[in-house]
Design a protein around this motif. Sequence first.
Motif, PDB file in Angstrom:
ATOM      1  N   ASP A  66      36.803  48.891  31.230  1.00  0.00           N
ATOM      2  CA  ASP A  66      36.812  50.078  29.906  1.00  0.00           C
ATOM      3  C   ASP A  66      37.069  49.799  28.553  1.00  0.00           C
ATOM      4  N   THR A  67      38.423  50.344  27.769  1.00  0.00           N
ATOM      5  CA  THR A  67      38.760  50.545  26.411  1.00  0.00           C
ATOM      6  C   THR A  67      40.463  50.757  26.873  1.00  0.00           C
ATOM      7  N   HIS A  68      40.008  51.053  28.235  1.00  0.00           N
ATOM      8  CA  HIS A  68      42.011  51.727  28.849  1.00  0.00           C
ATOM      9  C   HIS A  68      42.188  50.492  30.080  1.00  0.00           C
ATOM     10  N   GLY A  69      40.549  49.562  30.270  1.00  0.00           N
ATOM     11  CA  GLY A  69      41.596  48.136  31.052  1.00  0.00           C
ATOM     12  C   GLY A  69      40.878  48.825  32.825  1.00  0.00           C
ATOM     13  N   ALA A  70      40.436  50.542  32.972  1.00  0.00           N
ATOM     14  CA  ALA A  70      40.079  50.971  33.752  1.00  0.00           C
ATOM     15  C   ALA A  70      38.498  49.715  34.313  1.00  0.00           C
TER      16      ALA A  70
END
Length: 171
Positions: A66-70
């Motif tokens: 995802d955009t947060h790197g998860a």
Amino acid sequence: MASSRCAVDRATPSSAAQSITRNSSRSRSSSNSRTTRRTIRVLPAPPDLPFPHVNQVWLIERYVTDTHGAHLSAAAQLGVANHTPQQATPTHLAAFNQGHWAVESLHWIRDTCYREDHSRVRTRSGPRALASLRNLAVNALRLAGRSDITEATRWASRNMTRPFTILGITS
């Protein structure tokens, strides 16, 4: 014990690493709050591979975050190609593979939303005509800005004039 079947096993470690680096391609794309990273590695087909006319084998690895790197998902896919390295580079093979899944996506929508596999129409031009009408419905909904085809189909079916409005054939 090293196998003589795999081209990497016959090569020295440094030449194998150079071969993989030369015969690989990477891409990154972002959409729908996700980032997808794809890597393809292509090697010459082993001579004793039981598929006729295969010239290359490939491995595609796909990582989605995802955009947060998860981390959301990871997948690996093996494949074969009859194209020679001169006919199809790793970048070409990756594009062929990704284009194939765009077609499969439409087939999946037609089967799950419109239950195409359960159709009893099997003769003459009936199956092709119904597939064309299903494609028309899916693409008309997409052109109208709808991305969830199942929900959009339900929405359009609740009012008899909505499909005609989407197609622009109302007075």
